[in-house]
Design a protein around this motif. Structure first.
Motif, PDB file in Angstrom:
ATOM      1  N   ARG A  80     -15.870  19.268  -7.124  1.00  0.00           N
ATOM      2  CA  ARG A  80     -15.142  19.678  -6.931  1.00  0.00           C
ATOM      3  C   ARG A  80     -14.172  18.669  -7.678  1.00  0.00           C
ATOM      4  O   ARG A  80     -12.904  18.962  -7.412  1.00  0.00           O
ATOM      5  CB  ARG A  80     -15.276  18.383  -5.612  1.00  0.00           C
ATOM      6  CG  ARG A  80     -16.044  18.943  -4.104  1.00  0.00           C
ATOM      7  CD  ARG A  80     -15.769  18.165  -3.001  1.00  0.00           C
ATOM      8  NE  ARG A  80     -15.882  17.281  -3.243  1.00  0.00           N
ATOM      9  CZ  ARG A  80     -17.641  16.890  -2.546  1.00  0.00           C
ATOM     10  NH1 ARG A  80     -18.483  18.028  -2.470  1.00  0.00           N
ATOM     11  NH2 ARG A  80     -18.168  15.395  -2.815  1.00  0.00           N
ATOM     12  N   ARG A  81     -14.016  17.897  -8.044  1.00  0.00           N
ATOM     13  CA  ARG A  81     -13.729  17.140  -9.183  1.00  0.00           C
ATOM     14  C   ARG A  81     -12.243  19.147 -10.226  1.00  0.00           C
ATOM     15  O   ARG A  81     -11.836  18.210 -10.940  1.00  0.00           O
ATOM     16  CB  ARG A  81     -14.184  16.175 -10.017  1.00  0.00           C
ATOM     17  CG  ARG A  81     -13.407  15.302 -11.145  1.00  0.00           C
ATOM     18  CD  ARG A  81     -13.826  14.605 -12.303  1.00  0.00           C
ATOM     19  NE  ARG A  81     -14.787  15.856 -12.983  1.00  0.00           N
ATOM     20  CZ  ARG A  81     -14.424  15.950 -13.904  1.00  0.00           C
ATOM     21  NH1 ARG A  81     -13.083  16.169 -13.986  1.00  0.00           N
ATOM     22  NH2 ARG A  81     -15.417  16.957 -14.783  1.00  0.00           N
ATOM     23  N   VAL A  82     -13.231  19.615 -11.038  1.00  0.00           N
ATOM     24  CA  VAL A  82     -12.844  20.482 -11.579  1.00  0.00           C
ATOM     25  C   VAL A  82     -12.578  21.679 -10.720  1.00  0.00           C
ATOM     26  O   VAL A  82     -11.193  21.922 -10.316  1.00  0.00           O
ATOM     27  CB  VAL A  82     -14.130  20.781 -12.484  1.00  0.00           C
ATOM     28  CG1 VAL A  82     -13.678  22.073 -12.635  1.00  0.00           C
ATOM     29  CG2 VAL A  82     -14.403  19.944 -13.212  1.00  0.00           C
ATOM     30  N   ILE A  83     -13.105  22.259  -9.490  1.00  0.00           N
ATOM     31  CA  ILE A  83     -12.487  22.630  -8.701  1.00  0.00           C
ATOM     32  C   ILE A  83     -11.189  22.724  -7.758  1.00  0.00           C
ATOM     33  O   ILE A  83     -10.307  23.929  -7.659  1.00  0.00           O
ATOM     34  CB  ILE A  83     -13.473  23.377  -8.033  1.00  0.00           C
ATOM     35  CG1 ILE A  83     -14.380  24.072  -8.734  1.00  0.00           C
ATOM     36  CG2 ILE A  83     -13.386  24.638  -6.862  1.00  0.00           C
ATOM     37  CD1 ILE A  83     -14.398  25.061  -9.773  1.00  0.00           C
ATOM     38  N   LEU A  84     -11.443  21.092  -7.294  1.00  0.00           N
ATOM     39  CA  LEU A  84     -10.064  21.271  -6.159  1.00  0.00           C
ATOM     40  C   LEU A  84      -8.490  20.759  -7.219  1.00  0.00           C
ATOM     41  O   LEU A  84      -7.428  21.602  -6.829  1.00  0.00           O
ATOM     42  CB  LEU A  84     -10.052  20.062  -5.619  1.00  0.00           C
ATOM     43  CG  LEU A  84     -10.922  19.919  -4.259  1.00  0.00           C
ATOM     44  CD1 LEU A  84     -11.200  18.941  -3.565  1.00  0.00           C
ATOM     45  CD2 LEU A  84     -11.264  20.660  -3.481  1.00  0.00           C
ATOM     46  N   PRO A  85      -8.349  20.439  -7.992  1.00  0.00           N
ATOM     47  CA  PRO A  85      -7.087  20.563  -9.125  1.00  0.00           C
ATOM     48  C   PRO A  85      -6.706  22.355  -9.164  1.00  0.00           C
ATOM     49  O   PRO A  85      -5.610  22.424  -9.295  1.00  0.00           O
ATOM     50  CB  PRO A  85      -7.002  19.993 -10.505  1.00  0.00           C
ATOM     51  CG  PRO A  85      -8.167  19.521 -10.217  1.00  0.00           C
ATOM     52  CD  PRO A  85      -8.465  19.846  -9.099  1.00  0.00           C
ATOM     53  N   ILE A  86      -7.945  23.113  -9.516  1.00  0.00           N
ATOM     54  CA  ILE A  86      -8.022  23.997  -9.981  1.00  0.00           C
ATOM     55  C   ILE A  86      -7.030  25.459  -8.496  1.00  0.00           C
ATOM     56  O   ILE A  86      -5.824  26.061  -9.017  1.00  0.00           O
ATOM     57  CB  ILE A  86      -8.704  24.776 -10.405  1.00  0.00           C
ATOM     58  CG1 ILE A  86      -9.274  24.320 -11.706  1.00  0.00           C
ATOM     59  CG2 ILE A  86      -9.055  26.439 -10.657  1.00  0.00           C
ATOM     60  CD1 ILE A  86     -10.673  24.889 -12.371  1.00  0.00           C
ATOM     61  N   LEU A 178     -17.887  28.373  -8.122  1.00  0.00           N
ATOM     62  CA  LEU A 178     -16.767  29.828  -7.413  1.00  0.00           C
ATOM     63  C   LEU A 178     -16.228  30.023  -6.047  1.00  0.00           C
ATOM     64  O   LEU A 178     -14.734  30.316  -4.913  1.00  0.00           O
ATOM     65  CB  LEU A 178     -17.167  31.356  -7.623  1.00  0.00           C
ATOM     66  CG  LEU A 178     -17.732  31.240  -9.606  1.00  0.00           C
ATOM     67  CD1 LEU A 178     -17.766  32.436  -9.463  1.00  0.00           C
ATOM     68  CD2 LEU A 178     -15.784  30.909  -9.735  1.00  0.00           C
ATOM     69  N   ILE A 179     -17.073  29.646  -4.597  1.00  0.00           N
ATOM     70  CA  ILE A 179     -17.561  29.834  -2.806  1.00  0.00           C
ATOM     71  C   ILE A 179     -15.978  28.953  -2.820  1.00  0.00           C
ATOM     72  O   ILE A 179     -14.927  28.995  -1.949  1.00  0.00           O
ATOM     73  CB  ILE A 179     -18.475  29.640  -2.550  1.00  0.00           C
ATOM     74  CG1 ILE A 179     -19.489  30.314  -2.470  1.00  0.00           C
ATOM     75  CG2 ILE A 179     -17.804  29.872  -1.026  1.00  0.00           C
ATOM     76  CD1 ILE A 179     -20.564  30.573  -2.416  1.00  0.00           C
ATOM     77  N   LEU A 180     -15.997  27.451  -3.565  1.00  0.00           N
ATOM     78  CA  LEU A 180     -15.175  26.730  -3.139  1.00  0.00           C
ATOM     79  C   LEU A 180     -13.434  26.728  -3.211  1.00  0.00           C
ATOM     80  O   LEU A 180     -12.854  26.441  -2.498  1.00  0.00           O
ATOM     81  CB  LEU A 180     -15.652  25.428  -3.626  1.00  0.00           C
ATOM     82  CG  LEU A 180     -14.761  23.892  -3.423  1.00  0.00           C
ATOM     83  CD1 LEU A 180     -14.402  23.383  -2.057  1.00  0.00           C
ATOM     84  CD2 LEU A 180     -14.810  22.029  -3.767  1.00  0.00           C
ATOM     85  N   PHE A 181     -13.833  27.560  -5.277  1.00  0.00           N
ATOM     86  CA  PHE A 181     -12.435  28.003  -4.898  1.00  0.00           C
ATOM     87  C   PHE A 181     -11.784  28.807  -4.271  1.00  0.00           C
ATOM     88  O   PHE A 181     -10.560  29.218  -4.113  1.00  0.00           O
ATOM     89  CB  PHE A 181     -12.759  28.204  -6.114  1.00  0.00           C
ATOM     90  CG  PHE A 181     -11.652  29.531  -7.340  1.00  0.00           C
ATOM     91  CD1 PHE A 181     -10.012  28.598  -7.354  1.00  0.00           C
ATOM     92  CD2 PHE A 181     -11.202  30.341  -7.098  1.00  0.00           C
ATOM     93  CE1 PHE A 181      -8.819  29.212  -7.911  1.00  0.00           C
ATOM     94  CE2 PHE A 181      -9.884  31.452  -7.438  1.00  0.00           C
ATOM     95  CZ  PHE A 181      -8.881  30.629  -8.103  1.00  0.00           C
ATOM     96  N   PHE A 182     -12.561  29.894  -3.942  1.00  0.00           N
ATOM     97  CA  PHE A 182     -12.028  31.181  -3.312  1.00  0.00           C
ATOM     98  C   PHE A 182     -11.601  30.967  -1.913  1.00  0.00           C
ATOM     99  O   PHE A 182     -10.742  31.187  -1.200  1.00  0.00           O
ATOM    100  CB  PHE A 182     -12.656  32.569  -3.405  1.00  0.00           C
ATOM    101  CG  PHE A 182     -13.238  33.124  -4.515  1.00  0.00           C
ATOM    102  CD1 PHE A 182     -11.879  33.317  -5.495  1.00  0.00           C
ATOM    103  CD2 PHE A 182     -14.459  32.866  -5.000  1.00  0.00           C
ATOM    104  CE1 PHE A 182     -12.774  34.574  -6.561  1.00  0.00           C
ATOM    105  CE2 PHE A 182     -14.603  33.968  -6.206  1.00  0.00           C
ATOM    106  CZ  PHE A 182     -13.269  34.026  -7.070  1.00  0.00           C
ATOM    107  N   ALA A 183     -12.682  30.237  -1.065  1.00  0.00           N
ATOM    108  CA  ALA A 183     -11.386  29.485  -0.014  1.00  0.00           C
ATOM    109  C   ALA A 183     -10.460  28.835   0.334  1.00  0.00           C
ATOM    110  O   ALA A 183     -10.077  28.729   1.127  1.00  0.00           O
ATOM    111  CB  ALA A 183     -13.214  28.412   0.562  1.00  0.00           C
TER     112      ALA A 183
END
Length: 251
Positions: A80-86, A178-183
């Motif tokens: 989440r540290r990487v995905i949430l900012p993206i 990838l799933i978290l980003f797309f959601a």
């Protein structure tokens, strides 16, 4: 026959609907297996069949549903540290990209989508990966680019996928990332087309009839993740991506 009934009959009597259903099934298998694939397959295919201003909104509605379906299991495994900012940067940039969808020439936009998918597929087939670090400013930059692409073409995945696959995570965490980003981005992505008047009855009907196909195939793909060797699946999926991009560009 009522107006709605006539639209339903016309949809189910059109060969393009059944072609869309076949591609939708393949996209569901790919999404369930790898965590991505819905947009990069459906955006070009639907754009060829129905034009970008119909095909992309249909795809966005379906992307929202499948992202929420996969999210609960992936949230705990993702970085989440990487995905949430993206994801946050992508959400902010998506409405700007949607302006292109609302104003651009449809034929030109369709060909741009095809070219984009073709280049993405060839890059993945070549084995190229970004190999640098992933600091916050770069995360925000990648998210912004992804958001602009999401709004304009329905496809936010290619830059994020190439970027994230460079990381040291195991395949399971790559998939969860990838799933978290797309959601994260799928909710915001349906708002600009709705405000712009692209979410009409026909769009909802197509999404309603195609969504069960997608939702049935996603869990099958997820089960295949534990059975089918990654190298077999990856090669077949990427070849199909290249073919889809080529057809969208040239037709």
């Amino acid at each position: 026959m009522t107006g709605l009934g006539a639209e339903m009959a016309a949809l189910l009597g059109d060969w393009r609907f059944y072609a869309a259903a076949l591609v939708t099934a393949l996209a569901g298998l790919m999404r369930g297996y790898s965590g991505f694939g819905t947009a990069v397959l459906l955006a070009p295919a639907y754009s060829v069949l129905w034009g970008p201003r119909v095909g992309i909104p249909v795809m966005l509605l379906m992307e929202l549903a499948v992202s929420l379906q996969l999210l609960p299991k992936a949230f705990g495994d993702a970085n989440r540290r990487v995905i949430l900012p993206i994801g946050a940067a992508a959400c902010l940039a998506t409405p700007l990209g949607a302006f292109i969808l609302l104003t651009a020439d449809q034929d030109l936009l369709r060909r741009c989508i095809g070219a984009f998918v073709l280049v993405f597929g060839l890059l993945l087939l070549s084995g190229w990966r970004y190999t640098g670090s992933r600091p916050l400013p770069l995360n925000l930059t990648i998210g912004t680019i992804a958001g602009l692409l999401k709004g304009a073409t329905g496809m936010s995945g290619p830059p994020v996928i190439l970027y994230l696959l460079a990381g040291p995570e195991a395949a399971k965490q790559h998939r969860a990332n990838l799933i978290l980003f797309f959601a994260t981005i799928s909710v915001i992505s349906v708002i600009p087309p709705a405000i712009g008047g692209l979410m009409g009855t026909l769009v909802f009907l197509k999404a309603l009839f195609l969504l069960p196909v997608l939702l049935c195939c996603v869990p099958i793909g997820a089960r295949l993740f534990h059975v089918v060797p990654d190298r077999w699946y990856r090669r077949a999926a990427l070849v199909f991506l290249v073919i889809t991009g080529s057809v969208t560009l040239l037709v």
